[in-house]
Write an enzyme that holds these catalytic residues in place. Structure first.
Site, PDB file in Angstrom:
ATOM      1  N   GLU A   1       0.838  -1.206   0.000  1.00 19.94           N
ATOM      2  CA  GLU A   1       0.000   0.000   0.000  1.00 19.94           C
ATOM      3  C   GLU A   1       0.872   1.256   0.000  1.00 19.94           C
ATOM      4  O   GLU A   1       2.091   1.180   0.227  1.00 19.94           O
ATOM      5  CB  GLU A   1      -0.905   0.002   1.228  1.00 19.94           C
ATOM      6  CG  GLU A   1      -0.133   0.014   2.543  1.00 19.94           C
ATOM      7  CD  GLU A   1      -0.891   0.691   3.665  1.00 19.94           C
ATOM      8  OE1 GLU A   1      -1.276   1.865   3.510  1.00 19.94           O
ATOM      9  OE2 GLU A   1      -1.070   0.050   4.716  1.00 19.94           O
TER      10      GLU A   1
ATOM     11  N   LYS B   1      -5.677  10.446   0.872  1.00 23.37           N
ATOM     12  CA  LYS B   1      -5.698   9.091   1.407  1.00 23.37           C
ATOM     13  C   LYS B   1      -6.876   8.415   0.702  1.00 23.37           C
ATOM     14  O   LYS B   1      -8.034   8.765   0.936  1.00 23.37           O
ATOM     15  CB  LYS B   1      -5.898   9.166   2.919  1.00 23.37           C
ATOM     16  CG  LYS B   1      -6.097   7.838   3.617  1.00 23.37           C
ATOM     17  CD  LYS B   1      -6.093   8.046   5.132  1.00 23.37           C
ATOM     18  CE  LYS B   1      -6.740   6.909   5.867  1.00 23.37           C
ATOM     19  NZ  LYS B   1      -6.842   7.169   7.319  1.00 23.37           N
TER      20      LYS B   1
ATOM     21  N   VAL C   1      -5.384   0.087   2.873  1.00 20.03           N
ATOM     22  CA  VAL C   1      -5.505  -1.376   2.779  1.00 20.03           C
ATOM     23  C   VAL C   1      -6.690  -1.727   1.871  1.00 20.03           C
ATOM     24  O   VAL C   1      -6.579  -2.564   0.967  1.00 20.03           O
ATOM     25  CB  VAL C   1      -5.659  -2.004   4.178  1.00 20.03           C
ATOM     26  CG1 VAL C   1      -6.069  -3.470   4.075  1.00 20.03           C
ATOM     27  CG2 VAL C   1      -4.356  -1.873   4.961  1.00 20.03           C
TER      28      VAL C   1
ATOM     29  N   ASP D   1     -16.953   5.151  13.824  1.00 19.62           N
ATOM     30  CA  ASP D   1     -15.718   5.087  13.046  1.00 19.62           C
ATOM     31  C   ASP D   1     -15.215   3.640  12.931  1.00 19.62           C
ATOM     32  O   ASP D   1     -14.540   3.118  13.820  1.00 19.62           O
ATOM     33  CB  ASP D   1     -14.640   5.989  13.671  1.00 19.62           C
ATOM     34  CG  ASP D   1     -13.443   6.155  12.738  1.00 19.62           C
ATOM     35  OD1 ASP D   1     -13.334   5.377  11.765  1.00 19.62           O
ATOM     36  OD2 ASP D   1     -12.622   7.051  12.983  1.00 19.62           O
TER      37      ASP D   1
ATOM     38  N   SER E   1     -13.228   1.291  10.101  1.00 19.60           N
ATOM     39  CA  SER E   1     -12.461   1.415   8.865  1.00 19.60           C
ATOM     40  C   SER E   1     -13.100   0.636   7.726  1.00 19.60           C
ATOM     41  O   SER E   1     -13.582  -0.493   7.907  1.00 19.60           O
ATOM     42  CB  SER E   1     -11.042   0.902   9.090  1.00 19.60           C
ATOM     43  OG  SER E   1     -10.331   0.934   7.879  1.00 19.60           O
TER      44      SER E   1
ATOM     45  N   ASP F   1     -11.497  -0.766   5.658  1.00 21.94           N
ATOM     46  CA  ASP F   1     -10.647  -1.958   5.465  1.00 21.94           C
ATOM     47  C   ASP F   1     -11.424  -3.228   5.830  1.00 21.94           C
ATOM     48  O   ASP F   1     -11.303  -4.257   5.165  1.00 21.94           O
ATOM     49  CB  ASP F   1      -9.405  -1.905   6.374  1.00 21.94           C
ATOM     50  CG  ASP F   1      -8.410  -0.829   5.976  1.00 21.94           C
ATOM     51  OD1 ASP F   1      -8.600  -0.198   4.920  1.00 21.94           O
ATOM     52  OD2 ASP F   1      -7.438  -0.626   6.741  1.00 21.94           O
TER      53      ASP F   1
ATOM     54  N   LYS G   1      -4.229  -2.378  14.492  1.00 21.30           N
ATOM     55  CA  LYS G   1      -3.468  -1.340  15.182  1.00 21.30           C
ATOM     56  C   LYS G   1      -3.947  -1.215  16.620  1.00 21.30           C
ATOM     57  O   LYS G   1      -5.128  -1.248  16.900  1.00 21.30           O
ATOM     58  CB  LYS G   1      -3.647  -0.002  14.460  1.00 21.30           C
ATOM     59  CG  LYS G   1      -2.715   0.087  13.260  1.00 21.30           C
ATOM     60  CD  LYS G   1      -2.643   1.471  12.716  1.00 21.30           C
ATOM     61  CE  LYS G   1      -3.908   1.871  12.048  1.00 21.30           C
ATOM     62  NZ  LYS G   1      -4.036   1.682  10.651  1.00 21.30           N
TER      63      LYS G   1
HETATM   64  N1  PSU Z   1      -0.976   0.896   9.334  1.00 22.81           N
HETATM   65  C1  PSU Z   1       0.166   1.606   9.498  1.00 22.81           C
HETATM   66  N2  PSU Z   1       0.244   2.824   8.933  1.00 22.81           N
HETATM   67  C2  PSU Z   1      -0.779   3.321   8.179  1.00 22.81           C
HETATM   68  C3  PSU Z   1      -1.955   2.548   7.977  1.00 22.81           C
HETATM   69  C4  PSU Z   1      -1.999   1.340   8.587  1.00 22.81           C
HETATM   70  O1  PSU Z   1       1.087   1.176  10.150  1.00 22.81           O
HETATM   71  O2  PSU Z   1      -0.635   4.416   7.673  1.00 22.81           O
HETATM   72  C5  PSU Z   1      -3.061   3.047   7.076  1.00 22.81           C
HETATM   73  C6  PSU Z   1      -3.498   1.918   6.126  1.00 22.81           C
HETATM   74  O3  PSU Z   1      -3.444   2.406   4.815  1.00 22.81           O
HETATM   75  C7  PSU Z   1      -4.931   1.607   6.531  1.00 22.81           C
HETATM   76  C8  PSU Z   1      -5.373   2.946   7.017  1.00 22.81           C
HETATM   77  O4  PSU Z   1      -5.709   1.100   5.482  1.00 22.81           O
HETATM   78  O5  PSU Z   1      -4.246   3.434   7.747  1.00 22.81           O
HETATM   79  C9  PSU Z   1      -6.624   2.875   7.864  1.00 22.81           C
HETATM   80  O6  PSU Z   1      -7.184   4.136   7.952  1.00 22.81           O
HETATM   81  P1  PSU Z   1      -8.652   4.314   8.565  1.00 22.81           P
HETATM   82  O7  PSU Z   1      -8.506   3.877   9.986  1.00 22.81           O
HETATM   83  O8  PSU Z   1      -8.960   5.778   8.406  1.00 22.81           O
HETATM   84  O9  PSU Z   1      -9.546   3.427   7.756  1.00 22.81           O
HETATM   85 MN    MN Z   2     -12.036   5.697  10.037  1.00 23.11          MN
END
Ligand code: PSU
Ligand code: MN
Length: 300
Positions: free
Chosen positions: A22, A83, A103, A135, A137, A139, A156
């Protein structure tokens, strides 16, 4: 959509094992120039382990599968890039925009070009407080429909882990623990949570991928591979820091797609970059595991 392959990827399509990567990690996940250095190191680990790296991004509305050096530079050194997740892709193409793929969107592009293995750091999930903020994701939903195996170091640690696990179960997504029974949590090699199944080799993962997709059970597979021990940060230690970072996010009214990058940066500052070092170490390790899986799946 128009797709431009790097020379390396063009030569490897359908003839060599390929690992997708990614680019939100580059555009939003790490500071410059560590972001570009890390992205290139990750690619080299994949080559050293017998596969071909394909970092995915959108540049001026064109989808790139595999990046050349100047393209890494373009993505890594501009704070205003997008993003790009599932919802953004058609708009980015039509308006000729530039940004990193999450992702979710990296899975979509990998699937489109027939790359079945993808390495990242950590996936998105259900955020703490999601019962109020909603919230969750994109993903997670991607895993319910797009046929790619994703190697990560677990969800995470900034997330609500039990809710993330429940959501994945509802969506029919299996979590395989790579040489572990316990779910790794990104910065920490282990946790109190069990994975769905333990796997002990890349060929075992490749068998599961084949059974899933040959039998038309669409969706992704989550492979959770623990961060190397020497870089693992104690759960309790990092949890305190994460709580601090989340309070600051709330105080500053940081929401939506800005939240994850904000938290990662704060945590990095609060740990004197120790978390950033761990983040790099776990991605490099995931790249190695993903290469092994790609090689095994290629043989099937
Ligand atoms: N994990 C990391 N660094 C990142 C991300 C994940 O260590 O930058 C990114 C990935 O691209 C993942 C995104 O898809 O954060 C998720 O963002 P959100 O929680 O807004 O969906
Ligand atoms: Mn989000």
């Amino acid at each position: 959509m128009k797709i431009i392959y790097s020379k390396e990827v063009a030569n490897a399509l359908n003839s060599k094992p390929i690992v997708a990567l990614e680019s939100t990690i580059i555009t939003h996940g790490m500071p410059y120039p560590t972001n570009i250095e890390t992205a290139k190191k990750v690619e080299q680990v994949i080559r050293d382990n017998g596969a071909i790296p394909a970092t995915i991004a959108f540049i001026d509305g064109i989808c790139h599968v595999g990046l050349e050096d100047d393209e890494f530079e373009r993505l890594g050194n501009d704070p205003n890039l997008l993003k790009i997740s599932r919802r953004d892709i058609p708009v980015v193409i039509a308006k000729k925009l530039t940004g990193g793929t999450t992702v979710a969107s990296t899975m979509i592009i990998s699937n489109l070009v027939n790359i079945r293995v993808f390495a990242t750091g950590g996936i998105g999930g259900v955020h703490k407080g999601a019962n109020e903020t909603f919230d969750i994701s994109a993903d997670l939903d991607e895993f319910s429909r797009t046929n790619v195996a994703v190697v990560c170091a677990g969800p995470k640690a900034i997330l609500d882990i039990p809710l993330t696990l429940e959501y994945l179960e509802t969506k029919g997504v299996v979590i395989l623990g790579y040489k572990t029974n316990k779910l790794p949590l990104f910065y920490s090699e282990s946790s109190e949570y069990d994975v769905d199944y333990r796997v002990d080799s890349a060929s075992e993962v490749a068998n599961i991928m084949k059974e899933k997709w040959d039998n038309k059970i669409n969706g992704g597979i989550l492979i959770a591979s623990p961060i190397p021990s020497s870089y693992s940060i104690d759960n309790k230690e990092i949890d305190k820091i994460i709580s601090k970072a989340i309070s600051e996010a709330n105080l500053n009214n940081i929401k939506g797609k800005k939240l994850t990058p904000f938290l990662l940066e704060k945590i990095s500052k609060l740990t004197d970059n120790k978390s950033l070092e761990s983040n790099i170490a776990l991605i490099l390790n995931n790249a190695k595991v993903a290469s092994e899986i790609a090689k095994e799946y290629f043989k099937k």
